[in-house]
Design a protein around this motif. Structure first.
Motif, PDB file in Angstrom:
ATOM      1  N   ILE A   1       0.831  -1.208   0.000  1.00  0.00           N
ATOM      2  CA  ILE A   1       0.000   0.000   0.000  1.00  0.00           C
ATOM      3  C   ILE A   1       0.861   1.253   0.000  1.00  0.00           C
ATOM      4  N   TYR A   2       1.925   1.257   0.799  1.00  0.00           N
ATOM      5  CA  TYR A   2       2.717   2.471   0.987  1.00  0.00           C
ATOM      6  C   TYR A   2       4.062   2.459   0.254  1.00  0.00           C
ATOM      7  N   GLY A   3       4.251   1.508  -0.652  1.00  0.00           N
ATOM      8  CA  GLY A   3       5.467   1.494  -1.450  1.00  0.00           C
ATOM      9  C   GLY A   3       6.734   1.287  -0.643  1.00  0.00           C
ATOM     10  N   MET A   4       6.677   0.371   0.339  1.00  0.00           N
ATOM     11  CA  MET A   4       7.815   0.116   1.211  1.00  0.00           C
ATOM     12  C   MET A   4       8.534  -1.184   0.866  1.00  0.00           C
ATOM     13  N   GLU A   5       8.366  -1.679  -0.354  1.00  0.00           N
ATOM     14  CA  GLU A   5       8.913  -2.978  -0.723  1.00  0.00           C
ATOM     15  C   GLU A   5      10.428  -3.079  -0.511  1.00  0.00           C
ATOM     16  N   ALA A   6      11.132  -1.975  -0.617  1.00  0.00           N
ATOM     17  CA  ALA A   6      12.590  -2.006  -0.446  1.00  0.00           C
ATOM     18  C   ALA A   6      12.990  -2.426   0.968  1.00  0.00           C
ATOM     19  N   ASP A   7      12.086  -2.198   1.939  1.00  0.00           N
ATOM     20  CA  ASP A   7      12.379  -2.540   3.334  1.00  0.00           C
ATOM     21  C   ASP A   7      11.705  -3.829   3.772  1.00  0.00           C
ATOM     22  N   ARG A   8      11.239  -4.640   2.813  1.00  0.00           N
ATOM     23  CA  ARG A   8      10.408  -5.786   3.182  1.00  0.00           C
ATOM     24  C   ARG A   8      11.125  -6.791   4.088  1.00  0.00           C
ATOM     25  N   LYS A   9      12.434  -6.947   3.940  1.00  0.00           N
ATOM     26  CA  LYS A   9      13.157  -7.877   4.809  1.00  0.00           C
ATOM     27  C   LYS A   9      13.206  -7.366   6.251  1.00  0.00           C
ATOM     28  N   LEU A  10      13.316  -6.061   6.402  1.00  0.00           N
ATOM     29  CA  LEU A  10      13.362  -5.467   7.740  1.00  0.00           C
ATOM     30  C   LEU A  10      11.982  -5.437   8.386  1.00  0.00           C
ATOM     31  N   MET A  11      10.938  -5.350   7.577  1.00  0.00           N
ATOM     32  CA  MET A  11       9.588  -5.185   8.095  1.00  0.00           C
ATOM     33  C   MET A  11       9.030  -6.451   8.726  1.00  0.00           C
ATOM     34  N   SER A  12       9.653  -7.583   8.499  1.00  0.00           N
ATOM     35  CA  SER A  12       9.157  -8.857   9.029  1.00  0.00           C
ATOM     36  C   SER A  12      10.344  -9.740   9.410  1.00  0.00           C
ATOM     37  N   PRO A  13      11.054  -9.380  10.495  1.00  0.00           N
ATOM     38  CA  PRO A  13      12.316 -10.064  10.814  1.00  0.00           C
ATOM     39  C   PRO A  13      12.169 -11.495  11.313  1.00  0.00           C
ATOM     40  N   VAL A  14      11.057 -11.824  11.970  1.00  0.00           N
ATOM     41  CA  VAL A  14      10.855 -13.183  12.469  1.00  0.00           C
ATOM     42  C   VAL A  14       9.555 -13.723  11.887  1.00  0.00           C
TER      43      VAL A  14
ATOM     44  N   ARG B   1      11.669 -26.130  15.511  1.00  0.00           N
ATOM     45  CA  ARG B   1      13.120 -25.915  15.400  1.00  0.00           C
ATOM     46  C   ARG B   1      13.632 -25.062  16.554  1.00  0.00           C
ATOM     47  N   TYR B   2      12.812 -24.111  16.996  1.00  0.00           N
ATOM     48  CA  TYR B   2      13.218 -23.271  18.134  1.00  0.00           C
ATOM     49  C   TYR B   2      13.250 -24.104  19.415  1.00  0.00           C
ATOM     50  N   LEU B   3      12.190 -24.865  19.650  1.00  0.00           N
ATOM     51  CA  LEU B   3      12.093 -25.632  20.887  1.00  0.00           C
ATOM     52  C   LEU B   3      13.112 -26.773  20.945  1.00  0.00           C
ATOM     53  N   SER B   4      13.520 -27.255  19.778  1.00  0.00           N
ATOM     54  CA  SER B   4      14.515 -28.338  19.754  1.00  0.00           C
ATOM     55  C   SER B   4      15.942 -27.813  19.821  1.00  0.00           C
ATOM     56  N   GLY B   5      16.111 -26.496  19.800  1.00  0.00           N
ATOM     57  CA  GLY B   5      17.433 -25.915  19.924  1.00  0.00           C
ATOM     58  C   GLY B   5      18.133 -25.625  18.623  1.00  0.00           C
ATOM     59  N   GLU B   6      17.479 -25.900  17.492  1.00  0.00           N
ATOM     60  CA  GLU B   6      18.094 -25.611  16.194  1.00  0.00           C
ATOM     61  C   GLU B   6      18.221 -24.100  15.969  1.00  0.00           C
ATOM     62  N   ILE B   7      17.312 -23.347  16.587  1.00  0.00           N
ATOM     63  CA  ILE B   7      17.379 -21.880  16.549  1.00  0.00           C
ATOM     64  C   ILE B   7      17.810 -21.406  17.924  1.00  0.00           C
ATOM     65  N   ALA B   8      18.852 -20.616  17.991  1.00  0.00           N
ATOM     66  CA  ALA B   8      19.376 -20.141  19.264  1.00  0.00           C
ATOM     67  C   ALA B   8      18.317 -19.352  20.025  1.00  0.00           C
ATOM     68  N   PRO B   9      18.236 -19.501  21.356  1.00  0.00           N
ATOM     69  CA  PRO B   9      17.206 -18.830  22.145  1.00  0.00           C
ATOM     70  C   PRO B   9      17.167 -17.314  21.945  1.00  0.00           C
ATOM     71  N   GLU B  10      18.338 -16.720  21.739  1.00  0.00           N
ATOM     72  CA  GLU B  10      18.406 -15.264  21.615  1.00  0.00           C
ATOM     73  C   GLU B  10      18.199 -14.767  20.186  1.00  0.00           C
ATOM     74  N   ALA B  11      18.156 -15.703  19.215  1.00  0.00           N
ATOM     75  CA  ALA B  11      18.119 -15.305  17.808  1.00  0.00           C
ATOM     76  C   ALA B  11      16.897 -14.478  17.410  1.00  0.00           C
ATOM     77  N   PRO B  12      15.668 -14.865  17.801  1.00  0.00           N
ATOM     78  CA  PRO B  12      14.514 -14.064  17.382  1.00  0.00           C
ATOM     79  C   PRO B  12      14.571 -12.624  17.860  1.00  0.00           C
ATOM     80  N   LEU B  13      14.860 -12.416  19.141  1.00  0.00           N
ATOM     81  CA  LEU B  13      14.896 -11.056  19.668  1.00  0.00           C
ATOM     82  C   LEU B  13      16.038 -10.253  19.054  1.00  0.00           C
ATOM     83  N   GLU B  14      17.173 -10.887  18.824  1.00  0.00           N
ATOM     84  CA  GLU B  14      18.298 -10.180  18.209  1.00  0.00           C
ATOM     85  C   GLU B  14      17.949  -9.743  16.785  1.00  0.00           C
ATOM     86  N   ALA B  15      17.228 -10.602  16.058  1.00  0.00           N
ATOM     87  CA  ALA B  15      16.821 -10.249  14.701  1.00  0.00           C
ATOM     88  C   ALA B  15      15.871  -9.051  14.706  1.00  0.00           C
ATOM     89  N   ILE B  16      14.982  -9.026  15.683  1.00  0.00           N
ATOM     90  CA  ILE B  16      14.034  -7.910  15.803  1.00  0.00           C
ATOM     91  C   ILE B  16      14.761  -6.618  16.153  1.00  0.00           C
TER      92      ILE B  16
END
Length: 364
Positions: A62-75, A84-99
């Motif tokens: 709607i607002y022509g923000m496609e250039a930032d699409r990777k940043l707009m939805s980090p997790v 994968r998160y609960l089994s430990g394949e994704i580090a516990p701190e990874a989601p928050l760090e990505a955000i």
């Protein structure tokens, strides 16, 4: 310094994305650079080859923000992410760090940033980052959106407030959405009496609107995963009523309401033929939006020809009548980038509903 605000909600279908869309429209009238992010993306969508949340993709389109699409939805919590998160394949701190990284980059390039949560306050807890935690970590003041009457708003807000308070996130405003127009002031009066005695500010958002709440033909086509046949110019028409063609043809036609989608089996030749003919009569065009023909039995050859020649929009599904009716009537319509009428209404109404000075003052 980029100012930011976190849009939370008491649950699904409160109109959170509609509020975000509105505030983006108003913020763009004041700030040259306005950004958006949905930290947790539970509804996966592909936009130009990038996997992101559906609501973030909508805002980007709607607002022509496609250039930032990777940043707009980090997790993006797609299939298998939780396991994968609960089994430990994704580090516990990874989601928050990505955000945090995505927000930092968006803050650097914007003057005002809208952060939209997902569902109720606790969504995301399974991967260690619920909405309340994110708001507190990002030091973003919170607007909590709720919808409904008086009791359900109080109950749901109280339930969610406790989590935000526990996490140390500051809820600046309870924003009540989908108000009944004839009870708007009365409802807000009772809610203000309850919350303001508890030092919690309350404001009204949109009144309930069938235009915003009801689906389009294209929306229902996507829901059923079927191509819309017939008049493609009617794909964005809003469906106000869904009616079963169970009575006589005359009775069905006499009881059509404004913008009705008619469900009728393939064996009802006389009803399909009648509806097809009436679609091209101006007096009935406003009442008859289209037809859904359920079931596996084929439509007779002559009826099919009349149906196609009339150009009435229709969907053909293998589901039986009961399944089709339940699927369509229980569907909660979501705004898409194609819904120009709805988007224009949201933007124009936002200018009279919201006091952006107040929202701007509470952002940080």
């Amino acid at each position: 310094m980029c100012k930011k605000i976190f849009i939370a909600a008491t649950g699904q279908h409160c109109g959170k994305t509609t509020i975000s869309l509105s505030l983006l429209h108003l913020a763009k009238q004041r700030y040259a650079r306005v950004g958006f992010i949905k930290p947790i993306g539970p509804k996966v969508f592909m936009l130009d080859g990038v996997e992101m949340d559906m609501d973030a993709a909508l805002i980007a389109s709607i607002y022509g923000m496609e250039a930032d699409r990777k940043l707009m939805s980090p997790v993006v919590v797609g299939k298998g992410y939780t396991k994968r998160y609960l089994s430990g394949e994704i580090a516990p701190e990874a989601p928050l760090e990505a955000i945090k990284k995505a927000v930092s980059e968006l803050e650097a390039k914007n003057d005002f940033l809208i952060i939209e949560g997902s569902g109720h306050g606790g969504v995301g807890s399974v991967v260690g980052i619920n909405n309340a935690q994110i708001a507190r970590t990002l030091d973003a003041p919170v607007i909590m959106v709720a919808s409904g009457g008086i009791g359900c708003v109080i109950d749901s807000v109280q339930l969610n407030l406790s989590l935000f308070q526990q996490q140390g996130a500051q809820v600046k405003l309870v924003l009540v959405n989908k108000l009944l127009a004839n009870k708007r002031e009365e409802t807000l009066g009772y809610l203000r009496a309850f919350f303001e005695s508890r030092q919690q500010n309350v404001a009204g958002a949109f009144d309930y609107s069938p235009t915003l709440a009801n689906p389009t033909l294209l929306d229902l086509s996507k829901l059923l995963k079927l191509p819309l046949q017939g008049d493609q110019e009617g794909k964005n028409r809003i469906i106000n009523h869904i009616q079963l063609g169970a009575a006589s043809s005359q009775r069905v036609i006499d009881t059509l309401q404004d913008s009705t989608l008619l469900i009728t089996t393939s064996s009802r030749d006389e009803l399909i033929v009648t509806a097809s003919a009436l679609y091209n009569i101006p007096a009935y065009r406003s009442k008859l939006a289209g037809i859904v023909v359920p079931g596996s039995a084929p439509v007779s050859a002559i009826t099919q020809r009349i149906l196609d020649d009339s150009n009435i929009p229709y969907l053909r599904t293998s589901q039986n009548t009961a399944e089709t009716f339940i699927t369509l009537t229980e569907h909660v319509s979501k705004i898409t980038a194609d819904d120009k009428e709805k988007i224009d209404l949201i933007k124009s109404t936002a200018e009279s509903v919201f006091d952006f000075d107040v929202i701007d003052a509470m952002s940080r």
